[in-house]
Every structure is written in C-alpha cells, then in structure tokens.
Write a protein that holds these residues in place. Sequence first.
Motif, PDB file in Angstrom:
ATOM      1  N   ALA A   5      39.216   9.205  31.775  1.00 28.88           N
ATOM      2  CA  ALA A   5      39.022  10.475  32.474  1.00 28.88           C
ATOM      3  C   ALA A   5      40.329  11.245  32.582  1.00 28.88           C
ATOM      4  N   VAL A   6      40.206  12.571  32.530  1.00 31.96           N
ATOM      5  CA  VAL A   6      41.293  13.486  32.872  1.00 31.96           C
ATOM      6  C   VAL A   6      40.705  14.541  33.808  1.00 31.96           C
ATOM      7  N   ALA A   7      41.583  15.278  34.481  1.00 30.19           N
ATOM      8  CA  ALA A   7      41.116  16.278  35.442  1.00 30.19           C
ATOM      9  C   ALA A   7      41.675  17.652  35.106  1.00 30.19           C
ATOM     10  N   GLY A   8      40.920  18.680  35.513  1.00 30.19           N
ATOM     11  CA  GLY A   8      41.375  20.058  35.404  1.00 30.19           C
ATOM     12  C   GLY A   8      41.469  20.666  36.785  1.00 30.19           C
ATOM     13  N   ASP A   9      41.452  22.007  36.843  1.00 32.62           N
ATOM     14  CA  ASP A   9      41.556  22.633  38.162  1.00 32.62           C
ATOM     15  C   ASP A   9      40.403  23.565  38.491  1.00 32.62           C
ATOM     16  N   THR A  10      39.669  24.043  37.470  1.00 32.84           N
ATOM     17  CA  THR A  10      38.648  25.047  37.732  1.00 32.84           C
ATOM     18  C   THR A  10      37.426  24.809  36.867  1.00 32.84           C
ATOM     19  N   LEU A  11      36.252  24.797  37.501  1.00 32.60           N
ATOM     20  CA  LEU A  11      34.997  24.732  36.755  1.00 32.60           C
ATOM     21  C   LEU A  11      34.630  26.154  36.346  1.00 32.60           C
ATOM     22  N   LEU A  12      34.526  26.387  35.048  1.00 31.71           N
ATOM     23  CA  LEU A  12      34.269  27.734  34.543  1.00 31.71           C
ATOM     24  C   LEU A  12      32.796  27.993  34.264  1.00 31.71           C
ATOM     25  N   VAL A  13      32.080  26.944  33.834  1.00 32.51           N
ATOM     26  CA  VAL A  13      30.648  27.049  33.548  1.00 32.51           C
ATOM     27  C   VAL A  13      29.943  25.853  34.165  1.00 32.51           C
ATOM     28  N   LYS A  14      28.795  26.107  34.789  1.00 40.21           N
ATOM     29  CA  LYS A  14      28.004  25.041  35.410  1.00 40.21           C
ATOM     30  C   LYS A  14      26.533  25.290  35.113  1.00 40.21           C
ATOM     31  N   ASN A  15      25.856  24.275  34.571  1.00 46.11           N
ATOM     32  CA  ASN A  15      24.437  24.399  34.212  1.00 46.11           C
ATOM     33  C   ASN A  15      24.178  25.592  33.296  1.00 46.11           C
ATOM     34  N   GLY A  16      25.112  25.811  32.368  1.00 46.29           N
ATOM     35  CA  GLY A  16      24.933  26.861  31.376  1.00 46.29           C
ATOM     36  C   GLY A  16      25.216  28.260  31.853  1.00 46.29           C
ATOM     37  N   LYS A  17      25.698  28.411  33.092  1.00 44.59           N
ATOM     38  CA  LYS A  17      25.969  29.739  33.639  1.00 44.59           C
ATOM     39  C   LYS A  17      27.416  29.822  34.113  1.00 44.59           C
ATOM     40  N   PRO A  18      28.068  30.977  33.923  1.00 46.50           N
ATOM     41  CA  PRO A  18      29.463  31.102  34.365  1.00 46.50           C
ATOM     42  C   PRO A  18      29.571  31.004  35.878  1.00 46.50           C
ATOM     43  N   VAL A  19      30.603  30.315  36.331  1.00 51.35           N
ATOM     44  CA  VAL A  19      30.866  30.223  37.763  1.00 51.35           C
ATOM     45  C   VAL A  19      31.541  31.514  38.198  1.00 51.35           C
ATOM     46  N   ALA A  20      30.982  32.165  39.190  1.00 51.38           N
ATOM     47  CA  ALA A  20      31.492  33.464  39.621  1.00 51.38           C
ATOM     48  C   ALA A  20      32.912  33.346  40.169  1.00 51.38           C
ATOM     49  N   GLN A  21      33.763  34.269  39.775  1.00 53.19           N
ATOM     50  CA  GLN A  21      35.111  34.341  40.300  1.00 53.19           C
ATOM     51  C   GLN A  21      35.136  35.216  41.554  1.00 53.19           C
ATOM     52  N   SER A  22      36.002  34.842  42.484  1.00 55.22           N
ATOM     53  CA  SER A  22      36.185  35.685  43.658  1.00 55.22           C
ATOM     54  C   SER A  22      36.955  36.943  43.261  1.00 55.22           C
ATOM     55  N   GLN A  23      36.975  37.923  44.152  1.00 55.37           N
ATOM     56  CA  GLN A  23      37.710  39.155  43.858  1.00 55.37           C
ATOM     57  C   GLN A  23      39.188  38.858  43.622  1.00 55.37           C
ATOM     58  N   GLU A  24      39.755  37.937  44.401  1.00 58.17           N
ATOM     59  CA  GLU A  24      41.160  37.592  44.244  1.00 58.17           C
ATOM     60  C   GLU A  24      41.398  36.877  42.917  1.00 58.17           C
ATOM     61  N   GLU A  25      40.460  35.997  42.516  1.00 59.27           N
ATOM     62  CA  GLU A  25      40.586  35.302  41.230  1.00 59.27           C
ATOM     63  C   GLU A  25      40.511  36.276  40.068  1.00 59.27           C
TER      64      GLU A  25
END
Length: 300
Positions: A178-198
């Motif tokens: 295993a390795v780790a990242g910092d941000t999930l970009l897609v989940k269940n085939g749909k983009p993960v919404a970014q906050s206004q600050e992101e």
Amino acid sequence: MTDRPTLKQIWHILGLGILLAPILLYNIPYFLRPEQTNEARSLFQGIGYRREFRTNPRPTLIHIVSIDLKAPGIGIFVTPGNPTADLTETNARTATEFLKEFKLQLAVNGNFFYPCIEKAPWDYYPRSGDRVNNVGHAIAKSQAYSQPDPGFPALCFDAKNRAQIIENGTCPAGTAYAVAGDTLLVKNGKPVAQSQEERKQDKPYPRAVAAIDKTGDKLWLILVDGKQRLYSEGLKLSEITDISMQLGADTVLNLDGGGSVSFAVASPSGAKLLNAPIQNKIPMQERPVSNHLGFYARDN
C-alpha cells in the motif's frame, strides 16, 4: 608563420571556459527530456504506455500507464520500511535507484513525506540514503511501517493483486502492499466536488495520480510533468480528474506531486526515465523520496 597564443590569451580562454562550464552543464538536461510528441506502445506484458502532448490551455506532457493487474507475470512491490529508534521509517531513494535495487520493470513515486527541503542545487534534503518519514499508510510485504491517517486515502493491494482505494486511509486486513495520497479525486465514477477554496488554489503543477476501475483489476498511473515553461507547465487537479474519468476510472487518488513526480522503467541499457522530473529547478534531476510503487512484469 602562425602566431602562437600568448600566456595571457591562454589564461583568458581558460577563464572563459571555467565561467561557461556551469552554464553548459546546467543546460544539458534540457536536451535530455522526452520529446513533445504523442506516442503509444506496450512496455511489458499487461503494461501499456501512452505519452500525450497538449498545447491547450498550456504546454503539457502527460504520461499514462495502464496496468492489467491480472496479467501473467505482474507483481506489485512497495519500498520496504525499516523503522529505527529515531522514529524514521525509510531511506530516501530515487525512482531509478529503487527500480535497480529491487530489479523491477516499472516504478513511480508514492507517499507524501517529510522532511523535504529544496532551497538550492547544493542545499536540499533528502539526498539518497537520508532518513525520512512517510505520511499515511505504507505497507510492504504485508508489513505496515507507516500508520494510516484519516486525511490521507490509501491505495491498497491484496495478495491477489486486487486494488482498492480506501477513503479513510486504513487498508483492510490482508493488504500486501500500500501507498497513500492526499486527495480523493473520483469516487464511484463521479468527481469529488472541490470546495471554493480548493478551486481557488487549484493551479497547474506536476502531478501523479493512481486510478482504478470498479473491479480493482485495472490500474492507471497518470503522471504530468510541470514547472518547465514552454515545455510542460503541469495540470490542475480538476484537469487530471477529467483525464482519469475519460479513461473509465471508478476511483482516483492524488499521490505526491511537484519535484517528486518520477516514472522509471527497465530497459536493455538499464533504468530509464520516461518523464521529465524536476528537482532543484533542474530538469531530469530526480528527487530522492520516501517510497515508491513498483511492478514486476514479463517482457513482450
């Protein structure tokens, strides 16, 4: 009769050579970078590679590796940990060093890590062999050496090579690597919404992401060169998310980026970089990082 150069002229020539040498040495790596052209080929059995050069909205060189985790001969490997009394976990290595040491066919950078200092070509940390710590879950040979962090999702592989990305950062029992990242970009085939600050902070940057299909049997590694004006200036997270979804990814994880982004493969002449990493503002210079994700594979 030809006039011979005087001693003064010789010293002038030598002095000019000494002054120009650093400039020449600094610029040589610019000519060693991958070409700004499109390319598609098979690297090994079960592993395909595509390089794509885009000019819009900025010059960008994109590297896409597709891996059939069920293909014969495919094996997964992560840098082994060796925690010590000083609470550090691994010795820093470059991607090519990792690939050669463990006789792998392919390697990319893995976890975020610390400490990492880059002030000048002569003032940086870590160098190869220096001790560092990983951020988030890191597992090699079924042994965890960096503990999970709920803020750092993990890419986990079981003993049968099935991949899954765990949002809370804790790989399940039976995880082999295993390795780790910092941000999930897609989940269940749909983009993960970014906050206004992101969205406001989402700038072009060198990127590395891991993407898997719904079955966990297909893995894509997408790496983007950046910080190199007019050659490759990087992608936003939203842009690399779009590329991942076009490939058919179900879940996508952002790995360590910036100067850490590196992609090495085995070749008849030895370990070879297929991307253009940039460390200390010098192209084709690899950053020693805390761990890597690697693959064994059979030749075509």
